[in-house]
Design a protein around this motif. Structure first.
Motif, PDB file in Angstrom:
ATOM      1  N   ARG A 114      -2.849   0.053  16.208  1.00 22.68           N
ATOM      2  CA  ARG A 114      -2.358  -1.266  15.792  1.00 22.68           C
ATOM      3  C   ARG A 114      -3.339  -1.915  14.816  1.00 22.68           C
ATOM      4  N   CYS A 115      -4.631  -1.805  15.116  1.00 16.15           N
ATOM      5  CA  CYS A 115      -5.663  -2.346  14.217  1.00 16.15           C
ATOM      6  C   CYS A 115      -5.607  -1.649  12.859  1.00 16.15           C
ATOM      7  N   ARG A 116      -5.432  -0.339  12.885  1.00 14.50           N
ATOM      8  CA  ARG A 116      -5.401   0.458  11.655  1.00 14.50           C
ATOM      9  C   ARG A 116      -4.281  -0.029  10.733  1.00 14.50           C
ATOM     10  N   ARG A 117      -3.132  -0.352  11.299  1.00  9.83           N
ATOM     11  CA  ARG A 117      -2.017  -0.851  10.480  1.00  9.83           C
ATOM     12  C   ARG A 117      -2.399  -2.165   9.799  1.00  9.83           C
ATOM     13  N   HIS A 118      -3.089  -3.029  10.521  1.00 16.40           N
ATOM     14  CA  HIS A 118      -3.557  -4.288   9.922  1.00 16.40           C
ATOM     15  C   HIS A 118      -4.603  -4.008   8.842  1.00 16.40           C
ATOM     16  N   ALA A 119      -5.509  -3.080   9.120  1.00 15.96           N
ATOM     17  CA  ALA A 119      -6.568  -2.746   8.167  1.00 15.96           C
ATOM     18  C   ALA A 119      -5.981  -2.114   6.903  1.00 15.96           C
ATOM     19  N   GLU A 120      -4.937  -1.346   7.053  1.00 18.00           N
ATOM     20  CA  GLU A 120      -4.303  -0.712   5.893  1.00 18.00           C
ATOM     21  C   GLU A 120      -3.737  -1.748   4.932  1.00 18.00           C
ATOM     22  N   THR A 121      -3.291  -2.875   5.454  1.00 17.08           N
ATOM     23  CA  THR A 121      -2.816  -3.956   4.591  1.00 17.08           C
ATOM     24  C   THR A 121      -3.961  -4.471   3.729  1.00 17.08           C
ATOM     25  N   VAL A 122      -5.118  -4.661   4.335  1.00 15.15           N
ATOM     26  CA  VAL A 122      -6.295  -5.114   3.585  1.00 15.15           C
ATOM     27  C   VAL A 122      -6.705  -4.041   2.581  1.00 15.15           C
ATOM     28  N   GLU A 123      -6.678  -2.776   3.000  1.00 23.71           N
ATOM     29  CA  GLU A 123      -7.029  -1.666   2.104  1.00 23.71           C
ATOM     30  C   GLU A 123      -6.100  -1.619   0.892  1.00 23.71           C
ATOM     31  N   ARG A 124      -4.819  -1.845   1.111  1.00 21.50           N
ATOM     32  CA  ARG A 124      -3.875  -1.854  -0.012  1.00 21.50           C
ATOM     33  C   ARG A 124      -4.215  -2.976  -0.994  1.00 21.50           C
ATOM     34  N   ARG A 125      -4.598  -4.135  -0.454  1.00 24.66           N
ATOM     35  CA  ARG A 125      -5.008  -5.245  -1.332  1.00 24.66           C
ATOM     36  C   ARG A 125      -6.264  -4.870  -2.115  1.00 24.66           C
ATOM     37  N   LEU A 126      -7.213  -4.185  -1.467  1.00 19.35           N
ATOM     38  CA  LEU A 126      -8.429  -3.756  -2.149  1.00 19.35           C
ATOM     39  C   LEU A 126      -8.123  -2.794  -3.299  1.00 19.35           C
ATOM     40  N   ALA A 127      -7.178  -1.894  -3.077  1.00 24.12           N
ATOM     41  CA  ALA A 127      -6.880  -0.845  -4.051  1.00 24.12           C
ATOM     42  C   ALA A 127      -5.808  -1.254  -5.060  1.00 24.12           C
ATOM     43  N   ALA A 128      -5.249  -2.433  -4.917  1.00 24.68           N
ATOM     44  CA  ALA A 128      -4.170  -2.871  -5.813  1.00 24.68           C
ATOM     45  C   ALA A 128      -4.628  -2.774  -7.270  1.00 24.68           C
ATOM     46  N   GLY A 129      -3.833  -2.106  -8.068  1.00 22.19           N
ATOM     47  CA  GLY A 129      -4.123  -1.987  -9.499  1.00 22.19           C
ATOM     48  C   GLY A 129      -5.102  -0.883  -9.851  1.00 22.19           C
TER      49      GLY A 129
END
Length: 149
Positions: A114-129
């Motif tokens: 469950r934590c990993r799914r939340h962290a993946e959202t942050v990771e996607r924001r980090l990697a955006a663009g």
């Protein structure tokens, strides 16, 4: 009185020192992660401990402190809380009986997922663009900093 610019501008942007910019980025990332994980009642250090124990089961508290980049005292508190909640369990080391080894339980693995799914959202924001190649370059650079400094 001269006010500092917002993040991303002046010395807080591309004109800034690398070390400061790394610290600024880490602070922003940590805050975003803490806010995201708070919905689950998990702190960023708890998430790191669960992640490291899932990746490297059987770590001692001292080893865990080193790989999680936390103080032994902080890890001690985290371990007690995660054990109390049934997320991790201890076993004696097979050779060094006084040393305890920690592993993630089924309950802990579920929480970590469950934590990993939340962290993946942050990771996607980090990697955006960023292209896949740019991400690989940044990962290599960050890993090199950790090993070379």
């Amino acid at each position: 009185m001269l006010r500092p610019p917002p993040p991303g501008e002046g010395k807080r942007g591309e004109q800034g020192y690398l070390a400061y910019l790394l610290r600024q980025a880490q602070g922003a990332t940590r805050l975003a992660m803490e806010r995201s994980l708070a919905e689950l009642g998990v702190t960023s250090p708890q998430f790191v401990v669960l992640t490291m124990l899932k990746a490297y089961p059987g770590l001692s508290g001292a080893e865990l402190a080193r790989v999680a980049m936390l103080t032994p005292q902080t890890v001690g508190v985290i371990i007690r809380n995660l054990e109390r909640d049934g997320a991790i369990r201890k076993t004696p080391h097979p050779v060094h009986g006084r040393m305890l080894q920690w592993t993630v339980t089924l309950r802990g693995a579920t929480l970590l997922g469950r934590c990993r799914r939340h962290a993946e959202t942050v990771e996607r924001r980090l990697a955006a663009g960023l292209s896949a190649e740019a991400q690989r370059t940044i990962r290599r650079w960050l890993a090199r900093i950790a090993t070379d400094l």
